[in-house]
Design an enzyme around this catalytic site. Structure first.
Site, PDB file in Angstrom:
ATOM      1  N   ARG A  72       0.565  11.075   3.466  1.00  0.00           N
ATOM      2  CA  ARG A  72      -0.362   9.955   3.665  1.00  0.00           C
ATOM      3  C   ARG A  72       0.326   8.814   4.422  1.00  0.00           C
ATOM      4  O   ARG A  72      -0.294   8.153   5.259  1.00  0.00           O
ATOM      5  CB  ARG A  72      -0.906   9.464   2.322  1.00  0.00           C
ATOM      6  CG  ARG A  72      -1.986   8.385   2.534  1.00  0.00           C
ATOM      7  CD  ARG A  72      -2.678   8.006   1.256  1.00  0.00           C
ATOM      8  NE  ARG A  72      -1.750   7.413   0.309  1.00  0.00           N
ATOM      9  CZ  ARG A  72      -2.021   7.167  -0.968  1.00  0.00           C
ATOM     10  NH1 ARG A  72      -3.217   7.473  -1.453  1.00  0.00           N
ATOM     11  NH2 ARG A  72      -1.128   6.629  -1.759  1.00  0.00           N
ATOM     12  N   ARG A  78       5.467 -14.890  17.367  1.00  0.00           N
ATOM     13  CA  ARG A  78       4.125 -14.520  16.889  1.00  0.00           C
ATOM     14  C   ARG A  78       3.232 -14.223  18.076  1.00  0.00           C
ATOM     15  O   ARG A  78       3.152 -15.034  19.004  1.00  0.00           O
ATOM     16  CB  ARG A  78       3.529 -15.651  16.050  1.00  0.00           C
ATOM     17  CG  ARG A  78       2.145 -15.338  15.508  1.00  0.00           C
ATOM     18  CD  ARG A  78       1.659 -16.449  14.574  1.00  0.00           C
ATOM     19  NE  ARG A  78       0.349 -16.147  14.004  1.00  0.00           N
ATOM     20  CZ  ARG A  78      -0.819 -16.499  14.570  1.00  0.00           C
ATOM     21  NH1 ARG A  78      -0.829 -17.145  15.732  1.00  0.00           N
ATOM     22  NH2 ARG A  78      -1.955 -16.191  13.990  1.00  0.00           N
ATOM     23  N   LYS A 108      -3.539   2.914   4.172  1.00  0.00           N
ATOM     24  CA  LYS A 108      -2.998   2.169   3.025  1.00  0.00           C
ATOM     25  C   LYS A 108      -2.220   0.957   3.527  1.00  0.00           C
ATOM     26  O   LYS A 108      -0.984   0.931   3.518  1.00  0.00           O
ATOM     27  CB  LYS A 108      -2.136   3.095   2.158  1.00  0.00           C
ATOM     28  CG  LYS A 108      -1.883   2.558   0.755  1.00  0.00           C
ATOM     29  CD  LYS A 108      -1.385   3.656  -0.151  1.00  0.00           C
ATOM     30  CE  LYS A 108      -0.932   3.157  -1.504  1.00  0.00           C
ATOM     31  NZ  LYS A 108      -1.923   2.412  -2.266  1.00  0.00           N
TER      32      LYS A 108
END
Ligand code: PDD
Length: 286
Positions: free
Chosen positions: A52, A101, A150
């Protein structure tokens, strides 16, 4: 004794471990994770979690940071260094530190960040809650549309957990278009007669590793499995309900909002499935 954690190939005391403020995991929740339980020093369903993890990484085009063998070795090293008998290993991989960023992904070759740590939970398999069951409340599912990945974007599940606590419950079941998706950090099931009902796999829910094992064991034990969504109303009228996850295994649910499920006590199907799951997965532990 300070816990030893893993950061990018190094084993460090937890108070010396550092990740950059520019890490995409920190700034953008641009990362994925896995939680593998440890019982009697053994990792439960490690391979399933690795499959996964690779899928989550590939869906987000994050490069694979290490082989399964190296990852297993690191899990074992952490278990040994932290003397874990029962508990879990948390693993997080982020898109790394681009040095600034920026919404655009960093250039190829930016190394992913890998962090792993253990949490000790003595007697994890004998959680008293498994004998009394959880109560849950329903909340709207306000998460994004790729819950099969996830990711570490766990703010809404945390908010739902807090709402559950505020309403005196153990957890929340999230509901979308009138049907239950899943719990804040677990898959949701109901039982009617000899049939176990749980939502089918799609982008709407996390494809639980415990779910896969429990459905396999249920079929082997001649129980019927129906993969379809259900409403809160149907769940309140079921014989039993339960949830599954790597940290709760099979956890009975005895109350949903203002209604008791079945007799209001932990039922035989959830109890049996918990026993089978613990017994079988321990045999397969690595
Ligand atoms: N959570 N659904 C959600 C939203 C989850 O976060 C989890 C796991 C599951 C169950 O998946 P598995 O059986 O593979 O653990 C379902 C982990 C345990 C956590 O966030 O701590």
């Amino acid at each position: 004794m300070a816990r030893t954690v893993y950061v990018n190939g190094e084993y460090l005391p937890e108070d010396e471990a550092k990740v950059s403020v520019f890490d995409r995991g920190f700034l953008m929740a641009d990362g994925v994770y896995e939680v593998v339980s440890v019982l009697g020093g053994k990792l439960i369903d490690f391979q399933g979690h690795m499959v996964r993890l690779r899928r989550s990484l590939s869906e987000l085009a994050i490069s694979e940071p290490m082989t399964d063998a190296d990852c297993l070795a690191a899990h074992r090293e952490l278990i040994a260094r932290n003397a874990i008998t029962d508990g879990l290993v948390y693993l997080q991989v982020t898109r790394g530190n681009p040095g600034d960023r920026d919404f655009a992904y960093p250039p190829e070759g930016t190394a992913p960040t890998v962090v792993m740590f253990t949490q000790s939970k003595p007697g994890l398999a004998d959680a008293p809650a498994a004998r009394t069951g959880w109560t849950v409340v329903s909340v709207p599912d306000l998460r994004w549309g790729r819950r099969d990945i996830k990711t570490v974007q766990l703010l809404y599940p945390s908010m739902a957990k807090m709402e559950a606590k505020a309403r005196g419950a153990d957890d929340a079941w999230m509901v979308e278009e009138g049907r239950v998706t899943e719990g804040t950090s677990n898959n949701a099931y109901i039982v009617k007669g000899n049939t176990i009902i749980t939502r089918e796999l799609s982008h709407d829910i996390l494809h639980g590793i415990t779910r896969a094992a429990v459905l396999r064991f249920a079929a082997e034990a001649q129980m019927q499995v129906e993969e379809r969504a259900f409403t809160i109303d149907e769940a309140q009228q079921a014989d039993e309900a339960f949830v599954t996850s790597a940290s709760s295994f099979v956890m009975p649910v005895v109350r949903i909002d203002d209604a008791a499920v079945g007799t209001g006590a932990v039922g035989p199907v959830a109890t049996r499935l918990r026993e089978i799951y613990l017994e079988e997965s321990l045999k397969l532990g690595v």
